[in-house]
Design an enzyme around this catalytic site. Structure first.
Site, PDB file in Angstrom:
ATOM      1  N   CYS A 207     -13.948  10.868   6.901  1.00  0.00           N
ATOM      2  CA  CYS A 207     -12.651  10.218   6.674  1.00  0.00           C
ATOM      3  C   CYS A 207     -12.098   9.663   7.991  1.00  0.00           C
ATOM      4  O   CYS A 207     -12.150  10.321   9.019  1.00  0.00           O
ATOM      5  CB  CYS A 207     -11.682  11.246   6.107  1.00  0.00           C
ATOM      6  SG  CYS A 207     -10.141  10.535   5.530  1.00  0.00           S
ATOM      7  N   ASP A 208     -11.559   8.443   7.950  1.00  0.00           N
ATOM      8  CA  ASP A 208     -10.969   7.869   9.164  1.00  0.00           C
ATOM      9  C   ASP A 208      -9.467   7.655   8.992  1.00  0.00           C
ATOM     10  O   ASP A 208      -8.864   6.838   9.665  1.00  0.00           O
ATOM     11  CB  ASP A 208     -11.668   6.553   9.532  1.00  0.00           C
ATOM     12  CG  ASP A 208     -11.561   5.511   8.418  1.00  0.00           C
ATOM     13  OD1 ASP A 208     -10.924   5.807   7.374  1.00  0.00           O
ATOM     14  OD2 ASP A 208     -12.090   4.407   8.584  1.00  0.00           O
ATOM     15  N   THR A 209      -8.863   8.401   8.054  1.00  0.00           N
ATOM     16  CA  THR A 209      -7.448   8.201   7.741  1.00  0.00           C
ATOM     17  C   THR A 209      -6.664   9.482   8.006  1.00  0.00           C
ATOM     18  O   THR A 209      -7.175  10.575   7.779  1.00  0.00           O
ATOM     19  CB  THR A 209      -7.300   7.833   6.245  1.00  0.00           C
ATOM     20  OG1 THR A 209      -8.158   6.739   5.966  1.00  0.00           O
ATOM     21  CG2 THR A 209      -5.877   7.439   5.906  1.00  0.00           C
TER      22      THR A 209
ATOM     23  N   CYS B 228      -5.804  15.217   0.292  1.00  0.00           N
ATOM     24  CA  CYS B 228      -7.043  14.910  -0.429  1.00  0.00           C
ATOM     25  C   CYS B 228      -7.671  16.221  -0.878  1.00  0.00           C
ATOM     26  O   CYS B 228      -7.472  17.254  -0.239  1.00  0.00           O
ATOM     27  CB  CYS B 228      -8.005  14.150   0.483  1.00  0.00           C
ATOM     28  SG  CYS B 228      -9.531  13.693  -0.360  1.00  0.00           S
TER      29      CYS B 228
ATOM     30  N   HIS C   2      -9.542  -5.853   7.321  1.00  0.00           N
ATOM     31  CA  HIS C   2      -8.297  -5.477   8.000  1.00  0.00           C
ATOM     32  C   HIS C   2      -8.593  -4.916   9.396  1.00  0.00           C
ATOM     33  O   HIS C   2      -7.777  -5.058  10.303  1.00  0.00           O
ATOM     34  CB  HIS C   2      -7.502  -4.465   7.172  1.00  0.00           C
ATOM     35  CG  HIS C   2      -8.299  -3.295   6.689  1.00  0.00           C
ATOM     36  ND1 HIS C   2      -9.322  -3.416   5.772  1.00  0.00           N
ATOM     37  CD2 HIS C   2      -8.237  -1.984   7.000  1.00  0.00           C
ATOM     38  CE1 HIS C   2      -9.827  -2.227   5.529  1.00  0.00           C
ATOM     39  NE2 HIS C   2      -9.214  -1.340   6.274  1.00  0.00           N
TER      40      HIS C   2
ATOM     41  N   GLU D 289      -7.133   3.452  -5.476  1.00  0.00           N
ATOM     42  CA  GLU D 289      -8.390   3.679  -4.759  1.00  0.00           C
ATOM     43  C   GLU D 289      -8.624   5.176  -4.776  1.00  0.00           C
ATOM     44  O   GLU D 289      -7.901   5.932  -4.128  1.00  0.00           O
ATOM     45  CB  GLU D 289      -8.295   3.150  -3.327  1.00  0.00           C
ATOM     46  CG  GLU D 289      -8.068   1.644  -3.296  1.00  0.00           C
ATOM     47  CD  GLU D 289      -8.090   1.047  -1.890  1.00  0.00           C
ATOM     48  OE1 GLU D 289      -7.905   1.792  -0.923  1.00  0.00           O
ATOM     49  OE2 GLU D 289      -8.296  -0.178  -1.797  1.00  0.00           O
TER      50      GLU D 289
ATOM     51  N   CYS E 256     -16.144  15.780   2.031  1.00  0.00           N
ATOM     52  CA  CYS E 256     -16.176  14.433   2.622  1.00  0.00           C
ATOM     53  C   CYS E 256     -15.910  14.586   4.119  1.00  0.00           C
ATOM     54  O   CYS E 256     -14.830  15.029   4.510  1.00  0.00           O
ATOM     55  CB  CYS E 256     -15.104  13.568   1.964  1.00  0.00           C
ATOM     56  SG  CYS E 256     -15.010  11.920   2.676  1.00  0.00           S
TER      57      CYS E 256
ATOM     58  N   PHE F  34       0.848  -1.187   0.000  1.00  0.00           N
ATOM     59  CA  PHE F  34       0.000   0.000   0.000  1.00  0.00           C
ATOM     60  C   PHE F  34       0.886   1.241   0.000  1.00  0.00           C
ATOM     61  O   PHE F  34       1.777   1.364   0.846  1.00  0.00           O
ATOM     62  CB  PHE F  34      -0.915   0.018   1.242  1.00  0.00           C
ATOM     63  CG  PHE F  34      -2.213  -0.706   1.016  1.00  0.00           C
ATOM     64  CD1 PHE F  34      -2.233  -2.084   0.863  1.00  0.00           C
ATOM     65  CD2 PHE F  34      -3.409   0.000   0.935  1.00  0.00           C
ATOM     66  CE1 PHE F  34      -3.422  -2.755   0.630  1.00  0.00           C
ATOM     67  CE2 PHE F  34      -4.602  -0.662   0.701  1.00  0.00           C
ATOM     68  CZ  PHE F  34      -4.620  -2.038   0.548  1.00  0.00           C
TER      69      PHE F  34
HETATM   70  S1  SF4 Z   1     -12.343   9.329   2.867  1.00  0.00           S
HETATM   71 FE1  SF4 Z   1     -10.595  10.721   3.279  1.00  0.00          FE
HETATM   72  S2  SF4 Z   1      -9.219  10.357   1.581  1.00  0.00           S
HETATM   73 FE2  SF4 Z   1     -11.208   9.535   0.942  1.00  0.00          FE
HETATM   74  S3  SF4 Z   1     -12.241  11.229  -0.134  1.00  0.00           S
HETATM   75 FE3  SF4 Z   1     -12.833  11.375   2.005  1.00  0.00          FE
HETATM   76  S4  SF4 Z   1     -11.366  12.822   2.888  1.00  0.00           S
HETATM   77 FE4  SF4 Z   1     -10.506  12.097   0.966  1.00  0.00          FE
END
Ligand code: SF4
Length: 220
Positions: free
Chosen positions: A51-53, A33, A214, A118, A48, A27
């Site tokens: 987001c969990d990242t 983003c 995961h 992705e 968005c 990965f």
């Molecule tokens: S989940 Fe996170 S990385 Fe994906 S589009 Fe939304 S803000 Fe961007």
């Protein structure tokens, strides 16, 4: 033309979701983003908002600024455990389409990799990517009309699955929205959401349930 690539982290693991679930993969998480700036205080106003990242910076495992496509591709290649085939890399983010270009994909292919991405679907992609997983978000302007797998987080109030009927895919997945705490203290109950997703798939069998395995088996 090659360019510097800002990468949050690179790691070898198993793909946890979607069509390639269980497949070993490197990965490569690109920084940043275009649908959220990654700051908690701005989450509520983001296009968005779930987001969990951790999408900013270059401070993760093997993260950094890679000066050229070759440099980054070689780093990815070093993480593959042997010289045998079936090499697979997933370009993720953040939004990888902000940085992934044809030159970089070509470098990966020259090292024997099958290349997946992705993406949130709001940016054009290089033509030479092997596998496109599009995960569109509500309120965003989607430019991708074809992909290999369409993966929609469910439910999204302003983006129920039918919203994306204009996107052609080989496989259609619904992912129950993860429990997440937002700025205003809102939280979501995972099991209820999963049941809603199960029901939706049963009633609309074009869609399949996608679980983030995961997280279930607790790997990266
Ligand atoms: S989940 Fe996170 S990385 Fe994906 S589009 Fe939304 S803000 Fe961007």
């Amino acid at each position: 033309m090659s360019k510097p690539y800002k990468v949050k982290e690179i790691f070898y693991t198993l793909q946890g979701e979607g069509f390639h679930t269980g497949r070993p993969a490197v990965f490569c998480r690109f920084s940043k983003c275009n649908l959220w700036n990654g700051r908690e205080e701005d989450r509520e106003d983001a296009i968005c908002d779930f987001c969990d990242t951790d999408i900013n910076g270059t401070d993760g495992l093997n993260g950094g600024v890679y000066k050229t496509a070759t440099e980054l591709a070689v780093k990815i290649s070093e993480l593959w455990p042997n010289e045998l085939g079936n090499r697979f890399v997933v370009c993720t983010g953040g939004e990888p389409a902000l940085q992934v270009n044809e030159v970089f994909v070509e470098e990966l292919k020259s090292l024997g990799f099958e290349v997946a991405i992705e993406t949130n679907g709001t940016l054009p992609l290089p033509d030479n990517i092997d596998w496109v997983c599009c995960s569109p978000k509500g309120k965003s302007n989607i430019v991708i009309k074809n992909c290999d797998e369409l993966k929609v987080v469910f439910p999204q109030e302003d983006a129920m699955p039918d919203t994306f009927n204009f996107i052609e895919a080989s496989f259609y997945y619904l992912t129950p929205k993860s429990p997440v705490k937002t700025n205003n203290g809102q939280s979501f109950e995972a099991s209820n959401l999963a049941q809603g997703t199960i029901n939706y798939c049963l009633e609309n069998p074009k869609w399949r349930l996608n679980l983030q395995t995961h997280k279930i088996i607790n790997i990266a």
